[in-house]
Design a protein around this motif. Structure first.
Motif, PDB file in Angstrom:
ATOM      1  N   MET A  73       1.124  -1.215   0.137  1.00 32.19           N
ATOM      2  CA  MET A  73       0.265  -0.262  -0.279  1.00 32.19           C
ATOM      3  C   MET A  73       1.174   1.532   0.235  1.00 32.19           C
ATOM      4  O   MET A  73       0.803   2.640  -0.220  1.00 32.19           O
ATOM      5  CB  MET A  73      -0.569  -0.246   1.172  1.00 32.19           C
TER       6      MET A  73
ATOM      7  N   ARG B  55     -11.273   4.831  -8.438  1.00 32.79           N
ATOM      8  CA  ARG B  55     -12.241   4.817  -7.561  1.00 32.79           C
ATOM      9  C   ARG B  55     -13.753   5.368  -7.629  1.00 32.79           C
ATOM     10  O   ARG B  55     -15.141   5.272  -6.672  1.00 32.79           O
ATOM     11  CB  ARG B  55     -11.276   5.749  -5.933  1.00 32.79           C
TER      12      ARG B  55
ATOM     13  N   ALA C  97     -15.646   2.858  -8.909  1.00 37.23           N
ATOM     14  CA  ALA C  97     -16.349   2.098  -8.220  1.00 37.23           C
ATOM     15  C   ALA C  97     -17.441   3.079  -7.719  1.00 37.23           C
ATOM     16  O   ALA C  97     -18.342   2.564  -7.081  1.00 37.23           O
ATOM     17  CB  ALA C  97     -14.814   1.423  -6.712  1.00 37.23           C
TER      18      ALA C  97
ATOM     19  N   ARG D 282     -24.458   6.799   8.098  1.00 34.08           N
ATOM     20  CA  ARG D 282     -22.768   6.704   8.089  1.00 34.08           C
ATOM     21  C   ARG D 282     -21.836   6.048   7.352  1.00 34.08           C
ATOM     22  O   ARG D 282     -21.098   5.938   7.342  1.00 34.08           O
ATOM     23  CB  ARG D 282     -23.202   6.321   9.553  1.00 34.08           C
TER      24      ARG D 282
ATOM     25  N   ALA E  35     -13.229   7.061   5.469  1.00 37.02           N
ATOM     26  CA  ALA E  35     -12.003   6.449   6.169  1.00 37.02           C
ATOM     27  C   ALA E  35     -11.397   5.423   5.389  1.00 37.02           C
ATOM     28  O   ALA E  35      -9.783   4.757   5.672  1.00 37.02           O
ATOM     29  CB  ALA E  35     -12.944   5.463   7.172  1.00 37.02           C
ATOM     30  N   LYS E  36     -11.643   5.193   3.705  1.00 37.25           N
ATOM     31  CA  LYS E  36     -10.228   4.605   2.758  1.00 37.25           C
ATOM     32  C   LYS E  36     -10.068   5.355   2.155  1.00 37.25           C
ATOM     33  O   LYS E  36     -10.166   6.999   2.463  1.00 37.25           O
ATOM     34  CB  LYS E  36     -11.819   3.775   2.481  1.00 37.25           C
ATOM     35  N   PRO E  37      -9.000   4.905   1.685  1.00 34.40           N
ATOM     36  CA  PRO E  37      -7.966   6.468   1.273  1.00 34.40           C
ATOM     37  C   PRO E  37      -8.703   6.795  -0.525  1.00 34.40           C
ATOM     38  O   PRO E  37      -8.240   7.052  -1.279  1.00 34.40           O
ATOM     39  CB  PRO E  37      -6.879   5.422   0.751  1.00 34.40           C
ATOM     40  N   VAL E  38      -9.464   7.300   0.324  1.00 36.92           N
ATOM     41  CA  VAL E  38     -10.622   8.480  -0.941  1.00 36.92           C
ATOM     42  C   VAL E  38     -10.132   9.728  -0.519  1.00 36.92           C
ATOM     43  O   VAL E  38     -10.644  10.154   0.075  1.00 36.92           O
ATOM     44  CB  VAL E  38     -12.255   7.586  -1.015  1.00 36.92           C
TER      45      VAL E  38
ATOM     46  N   ARG F  57      -4.904   7.326   5.705  1.00 32.66           N
ATOM     47  CA  ARG F  57      -6.014   5.817   5.666  1.00 32.66           C
ATOM     48  C   ARG F  57      -5.367   4.639   4.377  1.00 32.66           C
ATOM     49  O   ARG F  57      -6.783   4.304   4.242  1.00 32.66           O
ATOM     50  CB  ARG F  57      -7.144   7.191   5.035  1.00 32.66           C
ATOM     51  N   ALA F  58      -4.778   4.406   3.672  1.00 32.59           N
ATOM     52  CA  ALA F  58      -3.908   4.076   3.407  1.00 32.59           C
ATOM     53  C   ALA F  58      -3.673   2.488   3.742  1.00 32.59           C
ATOM     54  O   ALA F  58      -4.131   0.805   3.622  1.00 32.59           O
ATOM     55  CB  ALA F  58      -2.866   3.868   1.493  1.00 32.59           C
ATOM     56  N   ASN F  59      -3.248   2.926   5.231  1.00 32.84           N
ATOM     57  CA  ASN F  59      -3.146   1.328   5.966  1.00 32.84           C
ATOM     58  C   ASN F  59      -4.456   1.309   6.834  1.00 32.84           C
ATOM     59  O   ASN F  59      -4.086   1.003   8.524  1.00 32.84           O
ATOM     60  CB  ASN F  59      -1.457   1.822   6.271  1.00 32.84           C
ATOM     61  N   VAL F  60      -5.248   1.752   7.366  1.00 31.28           N
ATOM     62  CA  VAL F  60      -6.625   1.866   8.021  1.00 31.28           C
ATOM     63  C   VAL F  60      -7.805   1.676   7.619  1.00 31.28           C
ATOM     64  O   VAL F  60      -8.133   1.689   6.630  1.00 31.28           O
ATOM     65  CB  VAL F  60      -6.211   3.267   8.998  1.00 31.28           C
ATOM     66  N   GLY F  61      -8.463   1.360   8.954  1.00 29.43           N
ATOM     67  CA  GLY F  61      -9.720   0.356   8.333  1.00 29.43           C
ATOM     68  C   GLY F  61     -10.157   1.046   9.662  1.00 29.43           C
ATOM     69  O   GLY F  61      -9.899   1.315  10.397  1.00 29.43           O
ATOM     70  N   PHE F  62     -11.467   0.965   8.522  1.00 26.90           N
ATOM     71  CA  PHE F  62     -12.739   2.014   9.676  1.00 26.90           C
ATOM     72  C   PHE F  62     -14.600   1.418   9.927  1.00 26.90           C
ATOM     73  O   PHE F  62     -14.503   1.323   9.364  1.00 26.90           O
ATOM     74  CB  PHE F  62     -12.812   2.842   9.738  1.00 26.90           C
TER      75      PHE F  62
ATOM     76  N   PRO G 168     -17.244   2.774  12.347  1.00 28.23           N
ATOM     77  CA  PRO G 168     -18.333   3.530  12.703  1.00 28.23           C
ATOM     78  C   PRO G 168     -19.324   2.890  13.968  1.00 28.23           C
ATOM     79  O   PRO G 168     -19.624   1.082  13.686  1.00 28.23           O
ATOM     80  CB  PRO G 168     -18.767   3.793  11.517  1.00 28.23           C
TER      81      PRO G 168
ATOM     82  N   TYR H 143     -16.094  -1.793  -0.947  1.00 29.14           N
ATOM     83  CA  TYR H 143     -15.072  -1.510  -0.298  1.00 29.14           C
ATOM     84  C   TYR H 143     -13.301  -1.646  -1.004  1.00 29.14           C
ATOM     85  O   TYR H 143     -12.383  -0.826  -0.755  1.00 29.14           O
ATOM     86  CB  TYR H 143     -15.049  -1.765   0.828  1.00 29.14           C
TER      87      TYR H 143
ATOM     88  N   LEU I  76     -12.609   0.450  -3.807  1.00 28.46           N
ATOM     89  CA  LEU I  76     -11.878   2.340  -3.168  1.00 28.46           C
ATOM     90  C   LEU I  76     -10.939   1.786  -3.003  1.00 28.46           C
ATOM     91  O   LEU I  76     -10.054   3.208  -2.165  1.00 28.46           O
ATOM     92  CB  LEU I  76     -13.106   2.583  -1.966  1.00 28.46           C
ATOM     93  N   CYS I  77     -10.281   0.732  -2.196  1.00 35.94           N
ATOM     94  CA  CYS I  77      -8.773   0.774  -1.617  1.00 35.94           C
ATOM     95  C   CYS I  77      -8.258   0.264  -2.485  1.00 35.94           C
ATOM     96  O   CYS I  77      -6.639   0.397  -2.265  1.00 35.94           O
ATOM     97  CB  CYS I  77      -8.793  -0.098  -0.633  1.00 35.94           C
TER      98      CYS I  77
ATOM     99  N   GLN J 196     -14.691  -5.400   6.378  1.00 39.69           N
ATOM    100  CA  GLN J 196     -14.769  -3.914   5.109  1.00 39.69           C
ATOM    101  C   GLN J 196     -13.560  -3.497   5.731  1.00 39.69           C
ATOM    102  O   GLN J 196     -12.766  -2.704   4.689  1.00 39.69           O
ATOM    103  CB  GLN J 196     -16.331  -3.069   5.168  1.00 39.69           C
ATOM    104  N   ALA J 197     -13.933  -3.312   7.112  1.00 40.21           N
ATOM    105  CA  ALA J 197     -12.687  -2.425   8.359  1.00 40.21           C
ATOM    106  C   ALA J 197     -11.471  -2.580   7.787  1.00 40.21           C
ATOM    107  O   ALA J 197     -10.216  -2.404   7.378  1.00 40.21           O
ATOM    108  CB  ALA J 197     -12.815  -2.229   9.253  1.00 40.21           C
ATOM    109  N   VAL J 198     -10.616  -4.272   7.621  1.00 39.81           N
ATOM    110  CA  VAL J 198     -10.016  -5.399   7.124  1.00 39.81           C
ATOM    111  C   VAL J 198      -9.563  -5.523   6.083  1.00 39.81           C
ATOM    112  O   VAL J 198      -9.026  -5.983   5.618  1.00 39.81           O
ATOM    113  CB  VAL J 198      -9.588  -5.830   8.113  1.00 39.81           C
ATOM    114  N   ILE J 199     -10.234  -4.812   4.818  1.00 37.50           N
ATOM    115  CA  ILE J 199     -10.716  -5.197   3.241  1.00 37.50           C
ATOM    116  C   ILE J 199      -8.793  -5.541   2.564  1.00 37.50           C
ATOM    117  O   ILE J 199      -8.449  -6.524   2.173  1.00 37.50           O
ATOM    118  CB  ILE J 199     -11.609  -4.925   2.736  1.00 37.50           C
ATOM    119  N   ASN J 200      -8.383  -4.623   3.185  1.00 37.32           N
ATOM    120  CA  ASN J 200      -7.310  -3.725   2.425  1.00 37.32           C
ATOM    121  C   ASN J 200      -5.936  -4.709   3.026  1.00 37.32           C
ATOM    122  O   ASN J 200      -4.888  -4.059   3.483  1.00 37.32           O
ATOM    123  CB  ASN J 200      -6.573  -2.991   2.090  1.00 37.32           C
TER     124      ASN J 200
END
Lengths: 294, 281
Positions: free
Chosen positions: A1, A12, A15, A90, A97-100, B81-86, B88, B106, B109-110, B153-157
């Motif tokens: 990454m 993106r 998508a 939400r 929160a993704k790299p978007v 945020r490339a290395n972060v999952g979330f 909510p 998702y 998106l990554c 989905q938070a850990v997809i990437n």
């Protein structure tokens, strides 16, 4: 990454656009709107019949008018709900929160609406052309029957008039203009929704801008004619035109329906204007959304 | 030296009150660090600033003052945020998508590629125990299933850090246990976890370090075991002790200048009783 990321990723955007399109196609309300528009276009063949050419003109008037209104309505209603819905659910948090990039998010949302509009306009166009073609063929046959025995030049002339009032390539260009206007309205709605607090506010404000857009050309001409044209006034009007597009320019569609000869360059200019406004409103939306607290 | 997963330096966040000159201070001078590979729990009552802190870390909200770095990147950049999952709190995912479609969305998106993504989707559905529900629409999912697919989905990437906002809110104890086990599995795989929760028992059980926020200020920050130590008390747990033995121990303690604060049968946690009862065959 790791490594350098592209500033804007089309993957993106794509998508998000496809997801938005799927989301919108699941809303039943738009099917009712589309069905209504298709019925209106289909029934335009049953409208007033005075002369052959007039009949085709009424058909084109009604059908193109229905397409324009439906496409505009769809653009405003579909776009107005996108951002507030994502915030309420939400989903916007999980996406951003993704790299978007925020621009990618907005462009994707607009892309989804543009896809929906393209599909709707295409569907309406197919119905319109089928109805118009069938009616044209019937009229040609009727004319041929009624003119039996008359000089062939006269009959050919009448048939040419019917063909001119029927299916022509100019109609395709008019439909492109209808699409460009709807795209402009979708982008404008997206921009307003970035700072609006409710869906209703977004819809009402966009409708106001829509009417101002339709009236501003006349008001501008009247003002410049009466008060005189100065540099200050022109700059002021330019600024107004940036926020309120001159939607009267898109009335070129009415001229096409009336059978007037419209140069291709005018189509190109009008379409270009629509594309430019769509891009400008998207940039405005990004400017507001860039640092918006979510 | 490797960058910490999260580094907050003197973060202050204020929100202006519309049509008034005053502002609401959501966070004041908060500094905290989350090291890589640890589970950090953020605690605090409602309105203490937990969600604002998480949003600042994710770049959804900008701090009024201070610096935020995620793995050495400014939190405002998408790169951070490339290395972060979330995940909510009480997430909603599009009802019209199936579990597999949602994860694919998702993943795209990554920036994940189709083949890599298909493999990862299968792997994650297996991990969160939803392989059988792969093609079911999310609209038919229970709250616990939604949390699990949300975690997937938070850990997809395969991020290096996962941020979880109230990951077990509204989930029944059995579902809570599944999520807790998933969190521990992620930690075992070396993923840093930052979570906020109201469930103190659960936080105590799984977190390495915690921070407690109150009125926008970080009032405690440290290792769970260190924070929980009462330095002047010693716990003695006896099995099969008769009342006479307990009495003799109390007397011996008094002779040594100490006192027995409590001597009573030891209680199990309600969670233990609940799980025992509901999983009985």
């Amino acid at each position: 990454m790791s490594g350098r990321r592209p500033v804007v990723s089309l993957r993106r955007i794509n998508a998000i656009a496809l997801n938005t399109f799927t989301e919108l196609t699941r809303l039943k309300v738009f099917y009712f709107l589309l069905l209504f528009a298709l019925l209106l276009i289909g029934s335009s063949a049953l409208m007033a019949r005075i002369t052959f050419q007039q009949e085709l003109q009424v058909l084109k008037d009604v059908a193109l008018g229905a397409m324009s209104i439906f496409a505009s309505l769809l653009a405003i209603l579909a776009t107005a709900r996108l951002l507030p819905q994502d915030v309420e659910d939400r989903t916007i948090y999980t996406i951003l929160a993704k790299p978007v990039e925020r621009f990618e998010y907005l462009a994707g949302k607009l892309g989804g609406v543009l896809l929906l509009l393209a599909l709707s306009v295409l569907l309406m166009s197919v119905v319109f052309f089928v109805v118009l073609f069938l009616r044209q063929q019937t009229l040609l046959a009727e004319t041929a029957r009624q003119m039996t025995g008359l000089p062939s030049a006269e009959a050919a002339d009448a048939q040419a008039n019917i063909r001119h009032a029927g299916v022509t390539t100019t109609l395709v260009l008019a439909i492109v203009i209808i699409y460009c206007k709807a795209a402009l309205l979708a982008s404008l709605t997206l921009f307003i929704s970035t700072f609006a607090t409710t869906n209703i506010f977004t819809i009402v404000t966009t409708v106001f801008v829509y009417f101002i857009g339709h009236l501003q050309g006349t008001a501008r001409e009247y003002w410049l004619q009466n008060a005189g044209s100065t540099v200050g006034r022109r700059l002021f009007l330019g600024a107004i035109a940036l926020f309120f597009p001159d939607l009267q320019l898109f009335n070129v569609v009415d001229d096409v329906a009336a059978g007037a000869v419209v140069p291709v360059t005018l189509f190109a200019k009008t379409a270009g204007l629509g594309v430019a406004y769509t891009a400008i409103y998207l940039l405005f939306a990004w400017a507001v959304f860039y640092r918006k607290e979510l | 030296m490797t960058d910490p997963a999260v580094a907050l330096e003197k973060i202050t966040k204020t929100f202006p009150v519309p049509f008034q000159r005053r502002v609401i201070v959501a966070l004041r001078d908060v500094s905290l660090r989350v090291s890589t590979g640890e589970i950090y729990g953020l605690l605090g009552p409602n309105g203490s600033g937990k969600s604002t802190t998480l949003k600042i870390i994710l770049g959804l909200v900008s701090p009024t003052r201070g610096q935020v770095q995620i793995f050495g990147h400014d939190a405002a950049s998408a790169q951070s945020r490339a290395n972060v999952g979330f995940l909510p709190e009480s997430p909603y995912f599009p009802k019209y998508l199936t579990a597999a479609e949602m994860l694919s969305f998702y993943g795209k998106l990554c920036g994940m590629r189709r083949r890599e993504l298909a493999k990862r989707v299968d792997e994650l559905l297996e991990l969160v125990g939803l392989t059988a529900a792969r093609d079911r629409r999310l609209g038919t999912f229970s709250k616990g299933m939604l949390q699990r697919i949300g975690l997937a989905q938070a850990v997809i990437n395969e991020p290096e850090m996962v941020v979880l906002d109230e990951p077990t809110a509204g989930v029944d104890p059995a579902g809570t246990r599944v999520i807790r086990d998933l969190i521990l599995e992620l930690k075992r795989r070396g993923v840093t976890i930052l979570l906020s929760s109201h469930l103190l028992g659960q936080v105590q059980e799984i977190c390495d370090r915690i921070g407690i926020l109150a009125n926008g200020a970080l009032v405690r920050d440290g290792r769970v075991d260190e924070l929980l130590i009462a330095p002047d008390q010693t716990e003695l747990v006896l099995e099969h002790a008769s009342p006479q033995l307990v009495d003799r121990i109390s007397k011996a303690a008094a002779e040594g200048g100490a006192s027995v604060i409590r001597a009573a049968p030891r209680h199990r946690s309600l969670e233990q009783v609940f799980l025992e009862a509901t999983t009985e065959k």
